[in-house]
Write a protein that holds these residues in place. Structure first.
Motif, PDB file in Angstrom:
ATOM      1  N   SER A 174       7.052  -6.955   4.012  1.00 45.83           N
ATOM      2  CA  SER A 174       6.627  -7.021   2.604  1.00 45.83           C
ATOM      3  C   SER A 174       7.812  -7.137   1.731  1.00 45.83           C
ATOM      4  O   SER A 174       7.564  -7.417   0.604  1.00 45.83           O
TER       5      SER A 174
ATOM      6  N   ARG B 166       0.670  -1.156   0.050  1.00 42.90           N
ATOM      7  CA  ARG B 166       0.049   0.108  -0.021  1.00 42.90           C
ATOM      8  C   ARG B 166       0.647   1.330   0.070  1.00 42.90           C
ATOM      9  O   ARG B 166       0.592   2.264  -0.679  1.00 42.90           O
ATOM     10  N   CYS B 167       2.035   1.214   0.542  1.00 45.51           N
ATOM     11  CA  CYS B 167       2.763   2.502   0.794  1.00 45.51           C
ATOM     12  C   CYS B 167       3.436   2.865  -0.400  1.00 45.51           C
ATOM     13  O   CYS B 167       3.721   4.040  -0.823  1.00 45.51           O
TER      14      CYS B 167
ATOM     15  N   LYS C 180       7.137  -4.062  -1.687  1.00 47.03           N
ATOM     16  CA  LYS C 180       8.187  -2.953  -1.272  1.00 47.03           C
ATOM     17  C   LYS C 180       9.189  -3.540  -0.937  1.00 47.03           C
ATOM     18  O   LYS C 180       9.288  -4.414   0.223  1.00 47.03           O
TER      19      LYS C 180
ATOM     20  N   ARG D 204       4.185   3.812  14.151  1.00 46.42           N
ATOM     21  CA  ARG D 204       4.593   2.698  15.240  1.00 46.42           C
ATOM     22  C   ARG D 204       6.102   2.404  15.351  1.00 46.42           C
ATOM     23  O   ARG D 204       6.661   3.044  14.313  1.00 46.42           O
TER      24      ARG D 204
ATOM     25  N   VAL E 127      -2.377  -3.697  -0.121  1.00 47.35           N
ATOM     26  CA  VAL E 127      -2.178  -4.386   1.066  1.00 47.35           C
ATOM     27  C   VAL E 127      -1.264  -3.752   2.021  1.00 47.35           C
ATOM     28  O   VAL E 127      -0.218  -3.585   1.422  1.00 47.35           O
ATOM     29  N   CYS E 128      -1.375  -3.408   3.086  1.00 48.52           N
ATOM     30  CA  CYS E 128      -0.612  -2.762   4.204  1.00 48.52           C
ATOM     31  C   CYS E 128      -0.473  -4.047   5.336  1.00 48.52           C
ATOM     32  O   CYS E 128      -1.249  -3.943   6.183  1.00 48.52           O
ATOM     33  N   PRO E 129       0.353  -4.955   5.150  1.00 44.29           N
ATOM     34  CA  PRO E 129       0.394  -6.129   6.311  1.00 44.29           C
ATOM     35  C   PRO E 129       0.376  -5.534   7.570  1.00 44.29           C
ATOM     36  O   PRO E 129      -0.409  -5.866   8.760  1.00 44.29           O
TER      37      PRO E 129
END
Ligand code: SF4
Length: 316
Positions: free
Chosen positions: A110, A11-12, A104, A55, A43-45
């Motif tokens: 990822s 997603r990034c 990524k 975070r 998708v951002c796991p």
């Protein structure tokens, strides 16, 4: 294609601020160029498995074959949280009908390869795979997968996008449910494309299709798809492409003048020596295919494997 090709993506890379530091890693080729031809499934796991933005940064630790995902400062082990979520998410992604995935690079979640894994002395080896990337590739072993960093290499980029489009065409054949006939038609149109990657695969797939009527259909289709994706993963080198182009040139032996033949062979040779890009001989062959209305070559996806606007063959 009758519908837009769907690709999974970290997603990034789409410019969404989901990274640990609240930032993103927008990749303009993916969003502005390739994005016109595909629909992304982002998708951002880390966020989807329940972590906040921002975070604490994490890395991989321990055995590079089965590393742990651990926060760097507070040393909290997030492995089970990530792998538990990933096991469900990959099953969920089946319904999206993805034709590939762009990961990524370097991410402990990822990254697809060469992710740093730290030992107890805080020394890193670049031998890891991000935990979600591992789960995804184990679940979808034949899907084309690449990282955004590697996609800056023109040959890797062309190969990845070629595989994505070939898989999409294959899935359309499966969806049309045309049985053996559909398989033979697909194979016929992809012969030169397959040959440009591997003579061995070309011969093996030819034998499989020739004996098509003797095997149960589903088994045959599964075997063919596996061989196809494995073959296309192999690099189409200038030598292999020049071999295919020479084969194609043979189709015009009765139509071209000796001067035209010499020019075509010289251009293929210039490409083989990497003095001009692949698009140069391809354009000339396409020109003759059009002029002489060569029916067999006209059907060959080798001459037109992905949208020309992507200019992928201008740099290989
Ligand atoms: S690399 Fe993966 S986990 Fe990290 S922000 Fe991007 S999509 Fe999310």
């Amino acid at each position: 294609m009758s519908t837009k090709i769907k690709l999974g993506i970290s997603r990034c890379l789409l410019g969404e601020a989901v990274r640990y530091d609240g930032g993103h890693k927008l990749d303009r080729f993916l969003t502005e160029t390739l994005g016109k031809y595909v629909e992304y499934v982002p998708v951002c796991p880390e966020v989807e498995c329940g972590m906040p933005i921002p975070r604490e940064a994490m890395h991989l630790e321990g055995d590079p074959e089965s590393p742990r995902l651990v926060t760097i400062r507070t040393k909290i082990d997030k492995t089970d949280q990530m792998t538990g979520w990933a096991a469900k998410r990959v099953v969920d992604l089946e319904k999206d009908g993805l034709m590939g995935y762009i990961f990524k690079s370097d991410s402990p979640s990822s990254g697809m390869e060469r992710v740093k894994v730290y030992n107890d002395k805080n020394m890193a080896v670049r031998k890891g795979v991000g935990l979600f990337a591992r789960a995804f590739m184990d679940h979808f072993p034949l899907l084309p997968a690449e990282e955004e960093g590697r996609l800056h290499d023109p040959a890797i980029r062309e190969n990845f996008i070629e595989r994505v489009f070939a898989l999409a065409r294959w899935r359309e054949v499966l969806a049309a449910n045309k049985g053996f006939g559909g398989l033979v038609e697909f194979h016929t149109k992809h012969k030169f494309l397959i040959l440009s990657h591997s003579t061995k695969s070309y011969q093996e797939m030819g034998r499989l299709v020739a004996g098509a009527n003797r095997a149960p259909l589903q088994k045959l289709l599964d075997s063919y798809q596996k061989l196809l994706m494995e073959a296309l993963r192999l690099r189409a080198t200038p030598k292999k492409n020049a071999n295919v182009l020479m084969h194609m040139a043979g189709y015009f032996k009765d139509q071209l003048s000796s001067g035209e033949k010499r020019e075509l062979l010289e251009i293929i040779e210039l490409y083989r020596k990497e003095l001009v890009p692949l698009i140069v001989p391809i354009t000339l062959v396409n020109h003759y295919v059009l002029i002489y209305d060569q029916p067999y070559l006209k059907s060959q996806y080798y001459l037109n494997p992905h949208p020309i606007e992507l200019q992928l063959r201008n740099h290989v």
